[in-house]
Design a protein around this motif. Structure first.
Motif, PDB file in Angstrom:
ATOM      1  N   SER A 178      33.347 -13.602  -7.928  1.00  0.00           N
ATOM      2  CA  SER A 178      33.819 -14.539  -6.901  1.00  0.00           C
ATOM      3  C   SER A 178      35.323 -14.499  -6.702  1.00  0.00           C
ATOM      4  O   SER A 178      35.815 -14.853  -5.636  1.00  0.00           O
ATOM      5  N   LEU A 179      36.088 -14.104  -7.679  1.00  0.00           N
ATOM      6  CA  LEU A 179      37.542 -14.142  -7.579  1.00  0.00           C
ATOM      7  C   LEU A 179      38.146 -12.813  -7.143  1.00  0.00           C
ATOM      8  O   LEU A 179      39.363 -12.687  -7.070  1.00  0.00           O
ATOM      9  N   LEU A 180      37.317 -11.832  -6.846  1.00  0.00           N
ATOM     10  CA  LEU A 180      37.861 -10.552  -6.399  1.00  0.00           C
ATOM     11  C   LEU A 180      38.476 -10.688  -5.010  1.00  0.00           C
ATOM     12  O   LEU A 180      37.894 -11.328  -4.130  1.00  0.00           O
ATOM     13  N   PRO A 181      39.632 -10.067  -4.778  1.00  0.00           N
ATOM     14  CA  PRO A 181      40.187 -10.053  -3.421  1.00  0.00           C
ATOM     15  C   PRO A 181      39.368  -9.142  -2.523  1.00  0.00           C
ATOM     16  O   PRO A 181      38.602  -8.295  -3.003  1.00  0.00           O
ATOM     17  N   LEU A 182      39.530  -9.291  -1.230  1.00  0.00           N
ATOM     18  CA  LEU A 182      38.826  -8.400  -0.306  1.00  0.00           C
ATOM     19  C   LEU A 182      39.259  -6.963  -0.521  1.00  0.00           C
ATOM     20  O   LEU A 182      38.436  -6.040  -0.498  1.00  0.00           O
ATOM     21  N   SER A 225      41.322  -4.425  -3.149  1.00  0.00           N
ATOM     22  CA  SER A 225      42.015  -4.101  -4.392  1.00  0.00           C
ATOM     23  C   SER A 225      42.604  -2.706  -4.240  1.00  0.00           C
ATOM     24  O   SER A 225      42.269  -1.968  -3.316  1.00  0.00           O
ATOM     25  N   ARG A 226      43.479  -2.349  -5.168  1.00  0.00           N
ATOM     26  CA  ARG A 226      44.083  -1.022  -5.084  1.00  0.00           C
ATOM     27  C   ARG A 226      44.138  -0.382  -6.462  1.00  0.00           C
ATOM     28  O   ARG A 226      44.331  -1.057  -7.468  1.00  0.00           O
ATOM     29  N   PHE A 227      43.936   0.938  -6.490  1.00  0.00           N
ATOM     30  CA  PHE A 227      44.325   1.712  -7.661  1.00  0.00           C
ATOM     31  C   PHE A 227      44.938   3.003  -7.158  1.00  0.00           C
ATOM     32  O   PHE A 227      44.438   3.630  -6.225  1.00  0.00           O
ATOM     33  N   GLU A 228      46.075   3.328  -7.752  1.00  0.00           N
ATOM     34  CA  GLU A 228      46.899   4.429  -7.260  1.00  0.00           C
ATOM     35  C   GLU A 228      47.133   4.209  -5.759  1.00  0.00           C
ATOM     36  O   GLU A 228      47.560   3.137  -5.345  1.00  0.00           O
ATOM     37  N   ASN A 229      46.818   5.187  -4.912  1.00  0.00           N
ATOM     38  CA  ASN A 229      47.039   5.021  -3.470  1.00  0.00           C
ATOM     39  C   ASN A 229      45.727   4.843  -2.725  1.00  0.00           C
ATOM     40  O   ASN A 229      45.603   5.236  -1.558  1.00  0.00           O
ATOM     41  N   ILE A 230      44.766   4.227  -3.372  1.00  0.00           N
ATOM     42  CA  ILE A 230      43.421   4.087  -2.818  1.00  0.00           C
ATOM     43  C   ILE A 230      43.108   2.614  -2.617  1.00  0.00           C
ATOM     44  O   ILE A 230      43.342   1.793  -3.508  1.00  0.00           O
ATOM     45  N   ARG A 231      42.589   2.287  -1.446  1.00  0.00           N
ATOM     46  CA  ARG A 231      42.101   0.925  -1.222  1.00  0.00           C
ATOM     47  C   ARG A 231      40.649   0.823  -1.672  1.00  0.00           C
ATOM     48  O   ARG A 231      39.829   1.683  -1.355  1.00  0.00           O
ATOM     49  N   VAL A 232      40.339  -0.228  -2.418  1.00  0.00           N
ATOM     50  CA  VAL A 232      38.961  -0.542  -2.780  1.00  0.00           C
ATOM     51  C   VAL A 232      38.579  -1.802  -2.024  1.00  0.00           C
ATOM     52  O   VAL A 232      39.163  -2.871  -2.239  1.00  0.00           O
ATOM     53  N   ILE A 233      37.628  -1.682  -1.094  1.00  0.00           N
ATOM     54  CA  ILE A 233      37.193  -2.810  -0.288  1.00  0.00           C
ATOM     55  C   ILE A 233      35.988  -3.447  -0.974  1.00  0.00           C
ATOM     56  O   ILE A 233      34.931  -2.819  -1.114  1.00  0.00           O
ATOM     57  N   ASN A 234      36.152  -4.678  -1.446  1.00  0.00           N
ATOM     58  CA  ASN A 234      35.086  -5.405  -2.137  1.00  0.00           C
ATOM     59  C   ASN A 234      34.231  -6.123  -1.093  1.00  0.00           C
ATOM     60  O   ASN A 234      34.546  -7.226  -0.652  1.00  0.00           O
ATOM     61  N   VAL A 235      33.157  -5.484  -0.692  1.00  0.00           N
ATOM     62  CA  VAL A 235      32.364  -5.918   0.457  1.00  0.00           C
ATOM     63  C   VAL A 235      31.534  -7.155   0.120  1.00  0.00           C
ATOM     64  O   VAL A 235      30.769  -7.143  -0.856  1.00  0.00           O
ATOM     65  N   PRO A 236      31.649  -8.237   0.912  1.00  0.00           N
ATOM     66  CA  PRO A 236      30.788  -9.406   0.700  1.00  0.00           C
ATOM     67  C   PRO A 236      29.367  -9.116   1.195  1.00  0.00           C
ATOM     68  O   PRO A 236      29.112  -9.038   2.389  1.00  0.00           O
ATOM     69  N   VAL A 247      28.115 -12.051  -7.647  1.00  0.00           N
ATOM     70  CA  VAL A 247      27.831 -11.986  -9.088  1.00  0.00           C
ATOM     71  C   VAL A 247      27.254 -10.612  -9.378  1.00  0.00           C
ATOM     72  O   VAL A 247      26.794  -9.913  -8.479  1.00  0.00           O
ATOM     73  N   GLN A 248      27.286 -10.230 -10.636  1.00  0.00           N
ATOM     74  CA  GLN A 248      26.704  -8.947 -11.018  1.00  0.00           C
ATOM     75  C   GLN A 248      25.182  -9.031 -10.939  1.00  0.00           C
ATOM     76  O   GLN A 248      24.578  -9.940 -11.483  1.00  0.00           O
ATOM     77  N   LEU A 249      24.591  -8.085 -10.233  1.00  0.00           N
ATOM     78  CA  LEU A 249      23.141  -7.998 -10.082  1.00  0.00           C
ATOM     79  C   LEU A 249      22.691  -6.606 -10.486  1.00  0.00           C
ATOM     80  O   LEU A 249      23.416  -5.626 -10.268  1.00  0.00           O
ATOM     81  N   PRO A 250      21.494  -6.474 -11.057  1.00  0.00           N
ATOM     82  CA  PRO A 250      20.968  -5.128 -11.304  1.00  0.00           C
ATOM     83  C   PRO A 250      20.875  -4.354  -9.994  1.00  0.00           C
ATOM     84  O   PRO A 250      20.547  -4.925  -8.942  1.00  0.00           O
ATOM     85  N   LYS A 251      21.175  -3.079 -10.021  1.00  0.00           N
ATOM     86  CA  LYS A 251      21.153  -2.303  -8.774  1.00  0.00           C
ATOM     87  C   LYS A 251      19.773  -2.308  -8.122  1.00  0.00           C
ATOM     88  O   LYS A 251      19.660  -2.151  -6.908  1.00  0.00           O
ATOM     89  N   GLU A 252      18.723  -2.510  -8.923  1.00  0.00           N
ATOM     90  CA  GLU A 252      17.376  -2.571  -8.366  1.00  0.00           C
ATOM     91  C   GLU A 252      17.169  -3.771  -7.445  1.00  0.00           C
ATOM     92  O   GLU A 252      16.192  -3.814  -6.697  1.00  0.00           O
ATOM     93  N   GLN A 253      18.086  -4.744  -7.471  1.00  0.00           N
ATOM     94  CA  GLN A 253      17.958  -5.941  -6.637  1.00  0.00           C
ATOM     95  C   GLN A 253      18.882  -5.928  -5.420  1.00  0.00           C
ATOM     96  O   GLN A 253      18.965  -6.924  -4.694  1.00  0.00           O
TER      97      GLN A 253
END
Length: 435
Positions: free
Chosen positions: A51-55, A57-68, A73-79
């Motif tokens: 819930s507290l992740l920004p839309l 994030s960045r690592f090195e020169n890469i944008r990571v878009i945390n898609v809503p 919450v963490q869910l098993p990938k099967e769900q």
């Protein structure tokens, strides 16, 4: 080019070793990093699972878009399949608002591919797909334990038909795509996984053991990776028991991975199951669980071990054998999938059948008794890893295909993008007049 990497359940920022964090996380992070080094603009789209992740994030020169998409919450990938419509809708809207259009999207796993198909239909962006694991292969090996719905098969069939390029990670993966999915071989690119020389390289074994607090007088077997049954860690534990009971060879097993930094049976139930197997085999004092560790620490584990062992039931590729080889540590692997490709049996390591503790025990005993053979295998594995499997060479391989895909669609896509921009400006003007 501007490239969007889609990885719905495997964020490049996650710590590998848990149930759903492993090779795909590492693959996406390193492919993104290498593409940026080649001069491309790269965004990684992954599901927001906190819930507290920004839309963004960045690592090195890469944008990571945390898609809503779904609950944060963490869910098993099967769900996660029911949340892919929301994922796709967000991505389409996000991409339409960007000042520069995307030249290609690279989907990782079938659910990311489903999102990629929606984007291709809506925006005309070409699609490259890496499956990482195929549903029909998983069902063959896991049977009723496979938690994915049968709908996965139809989605994968459509992806094989409609992706502009499908990346196979090893010859077995390519063969499965052709024979189980009727894939067009001309649109398959064989591109293996890799390792980073800056991360993994030989170190002094004594110094590595001192750092980890491991004894110097023990023959140590290392198992490192995701803590799930199909990885065959129980096979390694049983093989250690056979080594002690039938070969008279004493050895210790260190298992790295899990859902917590300290080994915890509650956080990682697989650890509890494996402890029980060790007790049954009478070797519980020789099996040690080290918990999960960050990427910067893993080279010390590989270098401290006498041998690295991995015997999964099946494996689309397998990054951990490469990392061990890159550290000059001899590898014993299951004779399956990508491990059969990366480890040359008898030359750079040993291959054994999966689910066969007796064969694995024999291989471990052989390397313990023949230190010169172990050194030769380790040295040859190091040379093979550096010659064939660095991330820089891996990412160079498919770039011509990406460029061809992008060029094929660039004119039409840019025209469509300009039209969309024009329509949005016209709509804003109409709203301004009405106001």
């Amino acid at each position: 080019m501007k490239i969007g990497l889609i990885s719905e359940h495997a964020s490049p920022l996650a710590i590998a070793g848990g149930v759903d964090s492993g090779g795909q996380n590492i693959y996406v992070a390193n492919v993104a990093r290498q593409l940026v080094r080649l001069g491309h603009d790269v965004d990684v789209f992954t599901r927001c699972d906190r819930s507290l992740l920004p839309l963004v994030s960045r690592f090195e020169n890469i944008r990571v878009i945390n898609v809503p998409a779904g609950p944060p919450v963490q869910l098993p990938k099967e769900q996660l399949l029911p949340h892919m419509d929301a994922f796709a809708n967000f991505m389409i809207d996000f991409m339409q608002q960007e000042a520069q259009p995307y030249d290609v999207v690279h989907a990782n796993f079938f659910m990311s591919g489903l999102v990629g198909l929606r984007i291709k239909d809506a925006l005309g962006v070409p699609l490259v797909t890496t499956f990482h694991a195929l549903g029909r292969v998983r069902r063959l090996h896991q049977g009723e334990a496979d938690g994915f719905p049968d709908a996965r098969f139809d989605i994968e069939d459509e992806l094989v038909r409609r992706s502009d390029s499908v990346i196979a990670e090893c010859p077995q993966d390519e063969s499965d795509l052709i024979h189980l999915y009727d894939a067009d071989a001309a649109r398959i690119d064989l591109v293996p996984c890799g390792f980073d020389r800056a991360e993994f390289h030989p170190l002094d074994r004594r110094e590595a053991r001192d750092r980890l607090g491991w004894p110097h007088d023990r023959f140590i077997v290392l198992q490192l990776g995701r803590m799930v049954p199909r990885k065959g860690i129980d096979n390694v534990v049983r093989a250690l028991g056979v080594c002690h009971a039938e070969h008279g060879e004493s050895a210790d097993l260190y298992v790295v991975g899990g859902n917590s930094d300290e080994a915890n049976d509650i956080a990682t139930p697989e650890i509890g199951r494996l402890r029980g197997i060790a007790r049954e085999c009478g070797i519980d004092a020789h099996v040690h669980f080290a918990g999960r560790h960050g990427r910067s620490e893993l080279k010390h584990f590989y270098n401290a071990a006498d041998v690295f062992v991995t015997t999964p039931w099946y494996e689309p590729f397998g990054i951990t054998p490469l990392e061990a080889m890159a550290c000059g540590t001899p590898v014993i692997g299951a004779d399956v999938g990508g491990i059969r490709y990366s480890v040359a049996h008898g030359e750079t390591g040993l291959l054994v059948p999966p689910k066969h503790p007796g064969a694995l025990a024999q291989a471990i005993a052989t390397l313990k008794r023949d230190a010169a053979l172990a050194r030769r295998l380790g040295d040859a594995g190091l040379a093979r890893a550096n010659a064939m499997f660095t991330w820089s060479s891996v990412v160079h391989a498919p770039r011509a295909r990406r460029a061809r895909c992008a060029a094929r669609f660039r004119g039409a896509r840019h025209a469509a993008f300009r039209h969309q921009q024009s329509e949005r400006r016209r709509a804003r003007q109409v709203r301004a007049v009405c106001a």
